[in-house]
Design a protein around this motif. Structure first.
Motif, PDB file in Angstrom:
ATOM      1  N   PRO A   1       0.831  -1.199   0.000  1.00 12.18           N
ATOM      2  CA  PRO A   1       0.000   0.000   0.000  1.00 12.18           C
ATOM      3  C   PRO A   1       0.883   1.273   0.000  1.00 12.18           C
ATOM      4  O   PRO A   1       2.041   1.193   0.442  1.00 12.18           O
ATOM      5  N   PRO A   2       0.400   2.426  -0.452  1.00 15.04           N
ATOM      6  CA  PRO A   2      -0.957   2.623  -0.951  1.00 15.04           C
ATOM      7  C   PRO A   2      -1.118   2.116  -2.389  1.00 15.04           C
ATOM      8  O   PRO A   2      -0.184   2.181  -3.169  1.00 15.04           O
ATOM      9  N   PHE A   3      -2.321   1.609  -2.732  1.00 11.49           N
ATOM     10  CA  PHE A   3      -2.611   1.264  -4.125  1.00 11.49           C
ATOM     11  C   PHE A   3      -4.108   1.382  -4.416  1.00 11.49           C
ATOM     12  O   PHE A   3      -4.935   1.404  -3.491  1.00 11.49           O
TER      13      PHE A   3
ATOM     14  N   ASP B   1      -5.140   2.970   1.519  1.00 13.48           N
ATOM     15  CA  ASP B   1      -4.294   4.139   1.784  1.00 13.48           C
ATOM     16  C   ASP B   1      -4.483   4.521   3.257  1.00 13.48           C
ATOM     17  O   ASP B   1      -5.337   3.963   3.942  1.00 13.48           O
ATOM     18  N   GLU B   2      -3.717   5.536   3.709  1.00 10.43           N
ATOM     19  CA  GLU B   2      -3.968   6.037   5.057  1.00 10.43           C
ATOM     20  C   GLU B   2      -5.182   6.962   4.960  1.00 10.43           C
ATOM     21  O   GLU B   2      -5.431   7.559   3.919  1.00 10.43           O
TER      22      GLU B   2
ATOM     23  N   PRO C   1     -11.047  -4.482   8.923  1.00  9.36           N
ATOM     24  CA  PRO C   1      -9.626  -4.593   9.326  1.00  9.36           C
ATOM     25  C   PRO C   1      -9.140  -6.041   9.373  1.00  9.36           C
ATOM     26  O   PRO C   1      -7.971  -6.317   9.090  1.00  9.36           O
ATOM     27  N   LYS C   2     -10.048  -6.979   9.676  1.00  5.87           N
ATOM     28  CA  LYS C   2      -9.654  -8.414   9.717  1.00  5.87           C
ATOM     29  C   LYS C   2      -9.160  -8.855   8.345  1.00  5.87           C
ATOM     30  O   LYS C   2      -8.228  -9.651   8.228  1.00  5.87           O
TER      31      LYS C   2
ATOM     32  N   LYS D   1      -3.649  -0.863  11.451  1.00  7.84           N
ATOM     33  CA  LYS D   1      -3.591   0.348  12.293  1.00  7.84           C
ATOM     34  C   LYS D   1      -3.130   1.532  11.431  1.00  7.84           C
ATOM     35  O   LYS D   1      -3.498   2.676  11.675  1.00  7.84           O
ATOM     36  N   LYS D   2      -2.324   1.230  10.439  1.00  2.53           N
ATOM     37  CA  LYS D   2      -1.800   2.302   9.586  1.00  2.53           C
ATOM     38  C   LYS D   2      -2.705   2.554   8.380  1.00  2.53           C
ATOM     39  O   LYS D   2      -2.908   3.691   7.967  1.00  2.53           O
ATOM     40  N   TYR D   3      -3.232   1.476   7.807  1.00  2.00           N
ATOM     41  CA  TYR D   3      -3.968   1.619   6.538  1.00  2.00           C
ATOM     42  C   TYR D   3      -5.446   1.290   6.692  1.00  2.00           C
ATOM     43  O   TYR D   3      -5.828   0.458   7.515  1.00  2.00           O
ATOM     44  N   ARG D   4      -6.239   1.976   5.881  1.00  2.91           N
ATOM     45  CA  ARG D   4      -7.657   1.642   5.745  1.00  2.91           C
ATOM     46  C   ARG D   4      -7.952   1.472   4.260  1.00  2.91           C
ATOM     47  O   ARG D   4      -7.136   1.831   3.421  1.00  2.91           O
TER      48      ARG D   4
END
Ligand code: FA5
Length: 339
Positions: free
Chosen positions: A184-186, A216-217, A289-290, A300-303
């Motif tokens: 990521p990011p992509f 991405d964040e 998140p799973k 924790k960093k990316y969504r």
């Protein structure tokens, strides 16, 4: 003898020039240069020639033969050219003749929709990726937070090839594959065929989806909504009525389904939209998140957000098609209407 040879030469040259076609020319060749030809006969009389004269006569005969051969060839190619000209003028194309009506083909409605959606997404910075249609249970379900024997599997009536292999029921299977592959990011889209045991006017056992995934964040539901609105407006026009409905998918939280006004009744309610006035086009949501963790991405960093268009439904809405199955029957009357 020398005079006799010179006489033959003159006669032959005359007759060659007088020949009117290839067969007359050939007859002259046989007469003078053939096995029993006049020139050959002269050579037979060499026995009576004195030994000192023989080489001279021999050389003269050879020279005459070569020069006659050259002349034959020259005349022969003249006849050949003439024949070719006559042949060409017989088969000349008459460019003034009116043409026959030719049938022009057109893109299938599905291909047109794919082109629009993919072009728009590429314009928005998405990368196009592919995935297998015969898929592992793991990528189609487990990696998407749908364990074996989980009731959520009932949402999609799946064709299994064996316990662990199936015909993918959704292009979301590409999500898990791509998370393992890209850092990521992509932003990816993945168009392709999917399979479910469904069949009615809005459901086909083989249909097409276009998956989108953005990791991405600081990705939010607002980004997803803005993106999808832009995509739908570009596809259906600025005036299109779009409805976001809360929904559930095990791999997104929160989840939505997105509808547009029914193309058949234009909102008043009909058999095709089951009286709702809307047609469902896609599912979407914020990636659970799973699912990120199972794909090896730090949640924790990316969504992320994801969406899955039903491409055939988009074609139905765009072209006012009342039965999804008519797109797969290859009835030329239907295809002509769609030009
Ligand atoms: C899914 O397949 C999810 N993978 C979509 C998704 C992707 C959700 C990413 C969240 C994140 P669903 O089963 O609702 O969702 O199918 C998505 C769309 O495919 C539907 O809205 C519909 O337009 C289309 N669709 C579903 N089943 C059929 C079918 N049998 N024939 C034609 N189109 C279908």
């Amino acid at each position: 003898m020398i005079e006799q040879i010179s006489g033959l030469r003159e006669d032959a040259e005359k007759e060659i020039r007088l020949a009117q076609n290839k067969s007359e020319l050939n007859a002259v060749r046989v007469k003078y240069l053939g096995k029993a030809g006049l020139l050959t006969q002269v050579l037979r009389g060499m026995r009576e020639v004195s030994p000192e004269m023989r080489p001279k006569i021999g050389a003269l005969v050879n020279e005459v033969r070569d020069s006659l051969e050259a002349l034959f060839k020259e005349e022969e190619s003249k006849f050949e050219n003439l024949e070719m000209q006559q042949e060409l003028s017989k088969s000349a194309i008459d460019i003034t003749e009116p043409s026959k009506n030719s049938q022009r083909g057109a893109l299938h409605p599905l291909s047109r929709v794919y082109e629009t959606l993919i072009d728009t997404c590429v314009g928005l910075g998405f990368q196009v990726v592919d995935g297998p249609e015969v898929e592992l249970d793991y990528y189609n379900f487990e990696a998407l937070n749908v364990p074996k024997n989980h009731p959520a599997r009932d949402m999609q009536d799946t064709f299994f090839v064996s316990d662990n292999i199936l015909l993918r029921s959704q292009t979301s299977s590409v999500q898990a594959r791509i998370m393992q592959k890209l850092k990521p990011p992509f932003k990816i889209i993945s168009p392709g065929r999917v399979y479910r045991n469904d069949s009615d006017s809005t459901h086909s056992p083989v249909f097409h989806q276009l998956e989108g995934l953005v990791i991405d964040e600081n990705v939010s539901m607002a980004d997803l909504k803005a993106m999808l609105t832009a995509l739908m407006r570009k596809t259906f026009g600025e005036e299109t009525q779009i409805r976001f409905r809360p929904s559930f998918f095990p791999f997104t939280e929160p989840s939505v389904e997105v509808d547009v006004t029914c193309p058949i009744c234009h909102g008043s309610g009909c058999r095709i939209c089951k009286g709702t006035g809307f047609m469902e086009l896609l599912g979407a949501g914020i990636v659970n998140p799973k699912v990120l963790e199972m794909g090896g991405i730090d949640s924790k960093k990316y969504r992320g957000f994801a969406f899955g268009f039903g491409v055939d439904r988009v074609a139905m809405v765009k072209d006012g098609i009342g039965d999804i199955r008519s797109m797969f029957r290859n009835d030329i009357r239907f295809l002509k209407q769609m030009k």
